[in-house]
Design an enzyme around this catalytic site. Structure first.
Site, PDB file in Angstrom:
ATOM      1  N   ASP A 130      18.314  -3.206  95.605  1.00 61.46           N
ATOM      2  CA  ASP A 130      19.080  -2.926  94.395  1.00 61.46           C
ATOM      3  C   ASP A 130      18.957  -1.496  93.942  1.00 61.46           C
ATOM      4  O   ASP A 130      17.932  -0.863  94.151  1.00 61.46           O
ATOM      5  CB  ASP A 130      18.528  -3.742  93.211  1.00 61.46           C
ATOM      6  CG  ASP A 130      18.923  -5.173  93.289  1.00 61.46           C
ATOM      7  OD1 ASP A 130      19.913  -5.470  93.953  1.00 61.46           O
ATOM      8  OD2 ASP A 130      18.222  -5.985  92.657  1.00 61.46           O
ATOM      9  N   PRO A 182      14.632  -3.574  68.812  1.00 66.52           N
ATOM     10  CA  PRO A 182      14.934  -2.186  69.186  1.00 66.52           C
ATOM     11  C   PRO A 182      13.731  -1.261  69.052  1.00 66.52           C
ATOM     12  O   PRO A 182      13.760  -0.123  69.516  1.00 66.52           O
ATOM     13  CB  PRO A 182      16.055  -1.774  68.225  1.00 66.52           C
ATOM     14  CG  PRO A 182      16.135  -2.825  67.181  1.00 66.52           C
ATOM     15  CD  PRO A 182      15.456  -4.051  67.700  1.00 66.52           C
ATOM     16  N   GLU A 207      17.434  -8.414  59.105  1.00 67.62           N
ATOM     17  CA  GLU A 207      17.041  -6.996  59.086  1.00 67.62           C
ATOM     18  C   GLU A 207      15.706  -6.792  59.772  1.00 67.62           C
ATOM     19  O   GLU A 207      15.320  -5.682  60.094  1.00 67.62           O
ATOM     20  CB  GLU A 207      16.946  -6.493  57.645  1.00 67.62           C
ATOM     21  CG  GLU A 207      18.182  -6.726  56.828  1.00 67.62           C
ATOM     22  CD  GLU A 207      19.413  -6.098  57.469  1.00 67.62           C
ATOM     23  OE1 GLU A 207      19.395  -4.882  57.633  1.00 67.62           O
ATOM     24  OE2 GLU A 207      20.348  -6.850  57.807  1.00 67.62           O
ATOM     25  N   ARG A 226      16.082 -12.827  89.040  1.00 66.18           N
ATOM     26  CA  ARG A 226      16.516 -12.361  90.354  1.00 66.18           C
ATOM     27  C   ARG A 226      15.389 -11.697  91.148  1.00 66.18           C
ATOM     28  O   ARG A 226      15.542 -11.414  92.328  1.00 66.18           O
ATOM     29  CB  ARG A 226      17.776 -11.509  90.269  1.00 66.18           C
ATOM     30  CG  ARG A 226      17.710 -10.336  89.368  1.00 66.18           C
ATOM     31  CD  ARG A 226      19.103  -9.795  89.066  1.00 66.18           C
ATOM     32  NE  ARG A 226      19.834  -9.424  90.275  1.00 66.18           N
ATOM     33  CZ  ARG A 226      19.463  -8.454  91.093  1.00 66.18           C
ATOM     34  NH1 ARG A 226      18.372  -7.771  90.856  1.00 66.18           N
ATOM     35  NH2 ARG A 226      20.194  -8.164  92.159  1.00 66.18           N
TER      36      ARG A 226
HETATM   37  N1  ADE Z   1      17.505  -6.664  68.837  1.00 67.96           N
HETATM   38  C1  ADE Z   1      18.454  -5.864  68.288  1.00 67.96           C
HETATM   39  N2  ADE Z   1      18.681  -4.790  69.036  1.00 67.96           N
HETATM   40  C2  ADE Z   1      17.872  -4.894  70.132  1.00 67.96           C
HETATM   41  C3  ADE Z   1      17.643  -4.100  71.274  1.00 67.96           C
HETATM   42  N3  ADE Z   1      18.295  -2.952  71.485  1.00 67.96           N
HETATM   43  N4  ADE Z   1      16.734  -4.525  72.182  1.00 67.96           N
HETATM   44  C4  ADE Z   1      16.048  -5.659  71.976  1.00 67.96           C
HETATM   45  N5  ADE Z   1      16.225  -6.456  70.907  1.00 67.96           N
HETATM   46  C5  ADE Z   1      17.126  -6.081  69.985  1.00 67.96           C
END
Ligand code: ADE
Length: 243
Positions: free
Chosen positions: A168, A88, A115, A153
């Protein structure tokens, strides 16, 4: 295109990879996916892949040794292709990023869990970090599948119809307008008459306008980023769009 996936949960991948277009892409030689279970590169009796964080605090951290050894064993030293960490904290995955990554013929995807992972994996092994959105999942496995799906794709030939990916939503910088199929009337709801007119130029213009309209209503900020023709601008002015 070849993907090497490094994960602690390889079993989640085959059901999706072995369905529909990704299955066909593999059968036809456009896509290759190899799954590597990081646990196989542990050396201790209990195959431990995580440990407590230095300095205290909650959660477990992925240990560096099995991750480095797995990647180096499979891809050599230095690794033969980019090593993409799904996290994330990465740069946001968009259609532009998909197009950029699709220029590689091989990519390694590293799925984080727990974590987090030891920072030395980030600084000395990983070459790119990707997030699929501003929310937190339990691991990088679903994001890895999403990335493979979006990139596959884009490989010429995978969708059959060469224009498939070009039209697309997002590829053109606009959202796609509505689509209809038979029957022409369903529960009293009729399809737009222009689509049955047989007038290809009118249909093309209607499609363009519907794409502009939908983008204006749902994602107006997208209109700032694309080149609009004089006709596009004239149409948007009828919607009270401030150019
Ligand atoms: N791992 C956990 N959450 C994630 C996300 N939003 N994007 C990529 N990998 C992740």
């Amino acid at each position: 295109m070849q993907f090497d996936i490094f994960t602690l949960f390889p079993e989640v991948f085959p059901p999706y990879l072995n369905s529909s277009i990704l299955k066909r892409a593999q059968q036809n030689g456009y896509l290759g996916v190899e799954l590597h279970n990081i646990r196989e590169w542990t050396r201790d009796k209990h195959h431990v892949t995580d440990d407590t964080p230095y300095g205290g605090g909650g959660g477990m951290i992925m240990k560096p040794e099995p991750v480095f050894e797995a990647v180096e064993d499979v891809l050599g030293t230095p690794p033969a292709c980019p090593i993409v960490l799904l996290t994330p904290q990465g740069r946001l995955f968009t259609q532009d990023v998909a197009q950029e990554l699709a220029r590689n013929d091989r990519l390694a995807l590293l799925c984080g869990r727990y974590e987090g992972l030891d920072e030395r994996i980030r600084t000395h092994l990983v070459t790119d970090e990707i997030s699929i959105g501003d929310y937190v999942l339990t691991g990088g496995e679903l994001p890895a599948l999403i990335l493979i799906d979006a990139l596959t794709r884009l490989i010429p030939g995978v969708l059959g119809d060469e224009n498939g990916a070009a039209n697309d939503s997002h590829a053109s910088g606009l959202l796609e307008g509505p689509h209809y199929t038979r029957p022409p009337e369903f529960r009293g709801w009729e399809i737009p008459a222009v689509l049955r007119s047989g007038d290809h130029a009118r249909v093309a213009q209607w499609r363009r306008e519907q794409a502009l309209l939908r983008t204006f209503k749902r994602r107006p900020e997208m209109l700032e980023k694309i080149e609009l023709s004089d006709e596009d601008r004239a149409f948007l002015e009828t919607l009270d769009y401030r150019l």
